[in-house]
Scaffold this motif. Structure first.
Motif, PDB file in Angstrom:
ATOM      1  N   MET A 162       0.800  -1.221   0.000  1.00 31.32           N
ATOM      2  CA  MET A 162       0.000   0.000   0.000  1.00 31.32           C
ATOM      3  C   MET A 162       0.839   1.280   0.000  1.00 31.32           C
ATOM      4  O   MET A 162       0.295   2.373  -0.042  1.00 31.32           O
ATOM      5  N   LEU A 163       2.159   1.131   0.060  1.00 32.16           N
ATOM      6  CA  LEU A 163       3.007   2.320   0.097  1.00 32.16           C
ATOM      7  C   LEU A 163       3.227   2.851  -1.317  1.00 32.16           C
ATOM      8  O   LEU A 163       3.402   2.070  -2.264  1.00 32.16           O
ATOM      9  N   PRO A 164       3.244   4.165  -1.489  1.00 27.40           N
ATOM     10  CA  PRO A 164       3.404   4.741  -2.832  1.00 27.40           C
ATOM     11  C   PRO A 164       4.836   4.587  -3.340  1.00 27.40           C
ATOM     12  O   PRO A 164       5.782   4.448  -2.566  1.00 27.40           O
ATOM     13  N   ALA A 165       4.963   4.623  -4.650  1.00 30.64           N
ATOM     14  CA  ALA A 165       6.275   4.574  -5.306  1.00 30.64           C
ATOM     15  C   ALA A 165       6.257   5.513  -6.496  1.00 30.64           C
ATOM     16  O   ALA A 165       5.203   5.807  -7.055  1.00 30.64           O
ATOM     17  N   SER A 166       7.424   5.982  -6.862  1.00 37.14           N
ATOM     18  CA  SER A 166       7.520   6.878  -8.013  1.00 37.14           C
ATOM     19  C   SER A 166       7.173   6.115  -9.294  1.00 37.14           C
ATOM     20  O   SER A 166       7.339   4.897  -9.387  1.00 37.14           O
TER      21      SER A 166
END
Length: 297
Positions: free
Chosen positions: A32-36
C-alpha cells in the motif's frame, strides 16, 4: 499521586512509535506504500519476459544459472513494471483478462528475480526467516511498492478470487506449481489456467490415490476456503470436487495417472468416503542444474 507529565511522555513516545512502525509495516507488506512512476519510453510488452522463459525446461525445472548469466532481459521487464499496472493504466489493460495476465506474469517474474539474486547460495525459499522470501522485499509496480504477499493475497485473490491462480503461481519449490515456458496471455488465459490446474492435479506428487486414502498437496488445505468458494452450491463442503474437475478421464497422455473414475470408485459418488492426507511440500528449488548434477553422480 499522579506522575508528572514528562514521565508519561517517556512511556507514551515509544508506544506511539511502535504503533506507527507496526502500521507502516502492515502497509508495506500489503503493498500500500506509494512509489515513483517513471515515464515509459516504450509501450508495455512481454517480449523480454518471454526471452527469460526460454530457460524453463519442459518438466518445469528452471535453469537459474543461465537466467543469472543473461539476466538483462529479466531485469528490463521488471524495471518496466514501475511504469505500468492495470490500476495505473486502464487503457493498456482494458479487460479483466489483460489485468489478470499482467499480475500473474508480474508475480512469477518477481519470484524468478528473487531466486536469481540469491543463487547459487539459495537452496530453498524456506531459508528466508519466517517466510520472508514472500514479504521481505518490495518492487515498484504501477505507483506502489508491492511485495509478493500483496500481489497474491490482496491483488490476485482479492480482486479476482479465482482459485486456479493458486495452481498457476510459481513458488520456486519443487513441490509447488511449476513454471511454464510461456507467459500468460490474455487471449488464451482461461485455457492456460485450466491447463495449469490439470498439470498440477495430474502430478502424482500432488494427487495420489492409495486404495481408500487420497494423498493431496498441502496447498489444497492451505487455500481450502478459496477452492470451496468457487464450487457450485451443494458441492462446497469438499475440496475433492475441485480436484475431480481437473483429473483426466483417461491416462493416455499420463500412463499410470489417477482418473475421475478412479476417484469416484475410491471415494463414492459424493467424494466423501476417502481418508485425505495432506502431504508436506518439497521446498527445494526446482533447479535444473542441481538435478543434472545429481544425475551425473
Amino acid at each position: 499521586m499522579d506522575a508528572p507529565l514528562p514521565s508519561r511522555r517517556r512511556f507514551l513516545i515509544p508506544i506511539v512509535l511502535l504503533a506507527a512502525l507496526g502500521a507502516l509495516g502492515a502497509l508495506y507488506v500489503r503493498g500500500m506504500l506509494p512509489a515513483s512512476v517513471p515515464s515509459a519510453d516504450k509501450p508495455f510488452h512481454y517480449h523480454d519476459y518471454a526471452q527469460v522463459l526460454r530457460h524453463v525446461r519442459a518438466d518445469g525445472d528452471v535453469d537459474f544459472s543461465s537466467i543469472g548469466r543473461e539476466r538483462a532481459d529479466l531485469d528490463r521487464f521488471i524495471e518496466s513494471l514501475a511504469s505500468f499496472s492495470p490500476h495505473l493504466r486502464e487503457d493498456v489493460f482494458p479487460t479483466s483478462e489483460d489485468a489478470l495476465a499482467f499480475w500473474l506474469n508480474t508475480y512469477n517474474a518477481l519470484v524468478l528475480q528473487q531466486v536469481v539474486d540469491g543463487y547459487p547460495y539459495l537452496e530453498s525459499v524456506e531459508q528466508a526467516w519466517l517466510g520472508r522470501f514472500f514479504w521481505g522485499r518490495s518492487w515498484r509496480v504501477g505507483g506502489r511498492r508491492m511485495t509478493l504477499w500483496s500481489l497474491r493475497h490482496r491483488i490476485l485473490m482479492g480482486e479476482f478470487a479465482d482459485p486456479r491462480v493458486h495452481l498457476a503461481l510459481f513458488q520456486a519449490t519443487r513441490g509447488g506449481p511449476r513454471m511454464e515456458g510461456s507467459h500468460f496471455q490474455p487471449e488464451f488465459l482461461d485455457a492456460q489456467l485450466n491447463e495449469a490446474c490439470r498439470r498440477f492435479v495430474g502430478d502424482k506428487r500432488n494427487v495420489r490415490l492409495d486404495r481408500g486414502t487420497l494423498h493431496l498437496a498441502k496447498l489444497f488445505d492451505t487455500y481450502r476456503e478459496d477452492f470451496l468458494a468457487a464450487l457450485p452450491e451443494g458441492r462446497r463442503g469438499n475440496v475433492l470436487q475441485f480436484v475431480w474437475a481437473f483429473l483426466p478421464d483417461t491416462c493416455e497422455e499420463r500412463p499410470g495417472c489417477d482418473t475421475r473414475a478412479d476417484l469416484d470408485l475410491a471415494c463414492g459418488p459424493k467424494l466423501d468416503r476417502c481418508k485425505i492426507v495432506f502431504e508436506p511440500e518439497d521446498t527445494a528449488l526446482p533447479d535444473a542444474a542441481a538435478r543434472a548434477a545429481r544425475t551425473e553422480r
